[in-house]
Design a protein around this motif. Structure first.
Motif, PDB file in Angstrom:
ATOM      1  N   SER A   1       0.854  -1.194   0.000  1.00  0.00           N
ATOM      2  CA  SER A   1       0.000   0.000   0.000  1.00  0.00           C
ATOM      3  C   SER A   1       0.877   1.226   0.000  1.00  0.00           C
ATOM      4  O   SER A   1       1.970   1.227   0.575  1.00  0.00           O
ATOM      5  N   CYS A   2       0.407   2.234  -0.652  1.00  0.00           N
ATOM      6  CA  CYS A   2       1.197   3.464  -0.740  1.00  0.00           C
ATOM      7  C   CYS A   2       1.089   4.193   0.598  1.00  0.00           C
ATOM      8  O   CYS A   2       0.153   3.976   1.357  1.00  0.00           O
ATOM      9  N   PRO A   3       2.032   5.058   0.892  1.00  0.00           N
ATOM     10  CA  PRO A   3       1.980   5.771   2.175  1.00  0.00           C
ATOM     11  C   PRO A   3       0.868   6.822   2.183  1.00  0.00           C
ATOM     12  O   PRO A   3       0.515   7.326   3.242  1.00  0.00           O
ATOM     13  N   SER A   4       0.347   7.117   1.018  1.00  0.00           N
ATOM     14  CA  SER A   4      -0.591   8.213   0.734  1.00  0.00           C
ATOM     15  C   SER A   4       0.130   9.551   0.853  1.00  0.00           C
ATOM     16  O   SER A   4       1.146   9.654   1.533  1.00  0.00           O
ATOM     17  N   CYS A   5      -0.387  10.526   0.127  1.00  0.00           N
ATOM     18  CA  CYS A   5       0.223  11.855   0.129  1.00  0.00           C
ATOM     19  C   CYS A   5      -0.875  12.843  -0.231  1.00  0.00           C
ATOM     20  O   CYS A   5      -2.048  12.464  -0.292  1.00  0.00           O
ATOM     21  N   GLY A   6      -0.497  14.046  -0.491  1.00  0.00           N
ATOM     22  CA  GLY A   6      -1.487  15.071  -0.803  1.00  0.00           C
ATOM     23  C   GLY A   6      -2.344  14.755  -2.025  1.00  0.00           C
ATOM     24  O   GLY A   6      -3.371  15.380  -2.252  1.00  0.00           O
ATOM     25  N   ARG A   7      -1.911  13.798  -2.824  1.00  0.00           N
ATOM     26  CA  ARG A   7      -2.665  13.429  -4.019  1.00  0.00           C
ATOM     27  C   ARG A   7      -3.758  12.398  -3.728  1.00  0.00           C
ATOM     28  O   ARG A   7      -4.602  12.135  -4.580  1.00  0.00           O
ATOM     29  N   ALA A   8      -3.684  11.787  -2.541  1.00  0.00           N
ATOM     30  CA  ALA A   8      -4.600  10.685  -2.235  1.00  0.00           C
ATOM     31  C   ALA A   8      -6.051  11.124  -2.324  1.00  0.00           C
ATOM     32  O   ALA A   8      -6.408  12.208  -1.857  1.00  0.00           O
ATOM     33  N   GLN A   9      -6.888  10.304  -2.923  1.00  0.00           N
ATOM     34  CA  GLN A   9      -8.306  10.625  -3.035  1.00  0.00           C
ATOM     35  C   GLN A   9      -9.156   9.660  -2.232  1.00  0.00           C
ATOM     36  O   GLN A   9     -10.356   9.539  -2.440  1.00  0.00           O
TER      37      GLN A   9
ATOM     38  N   GLY B   1      -3.493   5.144  -3.305  1.00  0.00           N
ATOM     39  CA  GLY B   1      -4.365   6.266  -2.974  1.00  0.00           C
ATOM     40  C   GLY B   1      -4.836   7.093  -4.153  1.00  0.00           C
ATOM     41  O   GLY B   1      -5.795   7.843  -4.048  1.00  0.00           O
ATOM     42  N   CYS B   2      -4.151   7.008  -5.293  1.00  0.00           N
ATOM     43  CA  CYS B   2      -4.589   7.765  -6.463  1.00  0.00           C
ATOM     44  C   CYS B   2      -4.205   6.998  -7.712  1.00  0.00           C
ATOM     45  O   CYS B   2      -3.559   5.958  -7.643  1.00  0.00           O
ATOM     46  N   ILE B   3      -4.609   7.539  -8.856  1.00  0.00           N
ATOM     47  CA  ILE B   3      -4.327   6.782 -10.073  1.00  0.00           C
ATOM     48  C   ILE B   3      -3.014   7.196 -10.731  1.00  0.00           C
ATOM     49  O   ILE B   3      -2.587   6.582 -11.700  1.00  0.00           O
ATOM     50  N   VAL B   4      -2.365   8.232 -10.172  1.00  0.00           N
ATOM     51  CA  VAL B   4      -1.087   8.665 -10.761  1.00  0.00           C
ATOM     52  C   VAL B   4      -0.086   7.512 -10.791  1.00  0.00           C
ATOM     53  O   VAL B   4       0.469   7.163 -11.822  1.00  0.00           O
ATOM     54  N   ASN B   5       0.114   6.951  -9.623  1.00  0.00           N
ATOM     55  CA  ASN B   5       1.040   5.822  -9.532  1.00  0.00           C
ATOM     56  C   ASN B   5       0.277   4.524  -9.324  1.00  0.00           C
ATOM     57  O   ASN B   5       0.774   3.592  -8.709  1.00  0.00           O
ATOM     58  N   GLY B   6      -0.943   4.504  -9.783  1.00  0.00           N
ATOM     59  CA  GLY B   6      -1.827   3.382  -9.492  1.00  0.00           C
ATOM     60  C   GLY B   6      -1.446   2.066 -10.110  1.00  0.00           C
ATOM     61  O   GLY B   6      -0.435   1.477  -9.742  1.00  0.00           O
TER      62      GLY B   6
HETATM   63 FE1  SF4 Z   1      -0.352   7.137  -2.925  1.00  0.00          FE
HETATM   64 FE2  SF4 Z   1      -0.889   8.472  -5.193  1.00  0.00          FE
HETATM   65 FE3  SF4 Z   1       0.422   9.680  -3.238  1.00  0.00          FE
HETATM   66 FE4  SF4 Z   1       1.613   7.718  -4.583  1.00  0.00          FE
HETATM   67  S1  SF4 Z   1       0.979   9.676  -5.426  1.00  0.00           S
HETATM   68  S2  SF4 Z   1       1.618   8.017  -2.370  1.00  0.00           S
HETATM   69  S3  SF4 Z   1      -0.144   6.369  -5.022  1.00  0.00           S
HETATM   70  S4  SF4 Z   1      -1.654   8.905  -3.131  1.00  0.00           S
END
Ligand code: SF4
Length: 367
Positions: free
Chosen positions: A274-282, A309-314
């Motif tokens: 699982s990703c750590p999540s970041c400001g991009r997380a939806q 958390g998002c589709i950028v690096n999904g």
């Molecule tokens: Fe997660 Fe997307 Fe942030 Fe990567 S960019 S940590 S996949 S929310």
């Protein structure tokens, strides 16, 4: 168990001699086994057996039970008879319980020569009883029970002092022709512990039981154990491990098994990426990852499930996962091996992932 991997991908394993703990081989290239210790009152055989069952279920190969009293020693025959995994009796101070444990059919006995009264005299009898019963022993020191003379000579429980103590015990056994024992030289400090085992490993071919004493609560103890065992195992040192945590023993087993999996020393099981999540997380990745982990607890098939958390690096990032989700716009893209197969509303993500994971696990079982 399913610990079928005997070679390390990181380093050739040290060639230790092999002993048996019941049907479980320890040393001599056998897969690294996971141990734990029950924390029930041993005399309460039912409670102890219930806990042993839980530990075995979690992947424990060998279990140790403390025998501090006569009632505990008396419970050993029924525990041994019903335990699904070999039982080691853990005995301090009183040698009479050692003989009783051997008679009870224990697969091995852990004795601490440092605190067994008159060990010089009783040691050979213990070796003879173990030989007659065809069982193995574990000896060795903890920093806390180091012989006073050695403590003084080396100025504390240094690696040299701990190894000197272990060698003294080992030679005492070998002098009477007994070789079926493993050694532990435990310390609570990671660096000292690693140095001590390295030194001991260079002195002979005894199988080694790795342990960090008093490692602390789960979070801290997990880090200490992973560092200490990870360092040693990645150098090929270590034949059986026990993670000590101030936590329910099943947690020790889970940490021990995962640690071996991640080192390539045990067959891979279910894993969550699982990703750590970041400001991009939806989506709330932490909650989602926990829900998925929880829902897949019972899965034994080696599937990797990704939660992004998002589709950028999904899907791309998690291509190696068997199954996963990448969230966006209140929806979840469910993907298998990097290919999106379905898009579901957020409140359907967990159920969909769990359904698909169970389908994949079923298919793996059939294959
Ligand atoms: Fe997660 Fe997307 Fe942030 Fe990567 S960019 S940590 S996949 S929310």
């Amino acid at each position: 168990g399913d610990a079928a991997i005997s070679e390390s991908p990181l380093h050739p394993r040290r060639r230790s001699r092999r002993i048996m703990v019941g049907p479980v081989p320890v040393g001599g290239g056998a897969p690294v086994s996971v141990q734990s210790m029950t924390n029930t009152v041993t005399a309460d055989a039912n409670a102890t057996l219930r806990q042993i069952g839980e530990l075995a279920q979690a992947g424990c190969d060998i279990v140790r039970v403390a025998v501090p009293s006569q009632d505990d020693a008396d419970a050993l025959p029924s525990i041994v008879a019903k335990s699904p995994i070999p039982v080691i009796a853990d005995i301090h101070f009183q040698s009479k319980y050692v003989f009783q444990a051997i008679d009870a059919g224990c697969a091995a006995v852990r004795v601490n020569p440092g605190n067994i009264r008159k060990f010089d005299q009783v040691g050979p009898d213990i070796c003879k009883a173990a030989t007659d019963a065809g069982i193995s022993l574990r000896i060795g020191v903890n920093a806390g029970s180091l012989d006073k003379a050695l403590y003084a000579k080396y100025g504390g429980p240094t690696p040299e002092a701990l190894v000197a103590s272990a060698l003294k015990e080992a030679h005492m056994f070998e002098d009477v022709g007994f070789h079926d024992f493993k050694i532990s030289v435990k310390h609570h400090d990671v660096v000292t512990m690693v140095q001590t085992y390295r030194l001991l490993a260079s002195k002979g071919d005894w199988p080694l039981h790795l342990g960090v004493t008093e490692a602390g609560p789960a979070w801290q103890g997990t880090i200490k154990s992973c560092l200490a065992f990870g360092s040693l195992l990645s150098e090929g040192i270590g034949d059986t491990i026990r993670v000590s945590l101030s936590a329910p023993p099943v947690e020790e087993v889970k940490v021990g098994c995962k640690l071996l999996e991640y080192l390539g020393l045990r067959a891979r099981k279910f894993d969550i990426i699982s990703c750590p999540s970041c400001g991009r997380a939806q989506v709330d990745v932490i909650q989602l990852a926990n829900a998925v982990t929880d829902g897949l607890k019972g899965i034994t098939a080696p599937i990797r499930v990704a939660v992004m958390g998002c589709i950028v690096n999904g899907p791309g990032e998690a291509r190696e996962a068997d199954l996963g989700v990448a969230s966006g716009n209140g929806k979840g893209q469910i993907f298998i091996k990097g290919k999106v197969i379905e898009t579901v509303p957020e409140d359907r993500i967990v159920d969909t992932l769990l359904d698909k994971a169970h389908e994949i696990a079923e298919r793996m079982k059939e294959e």
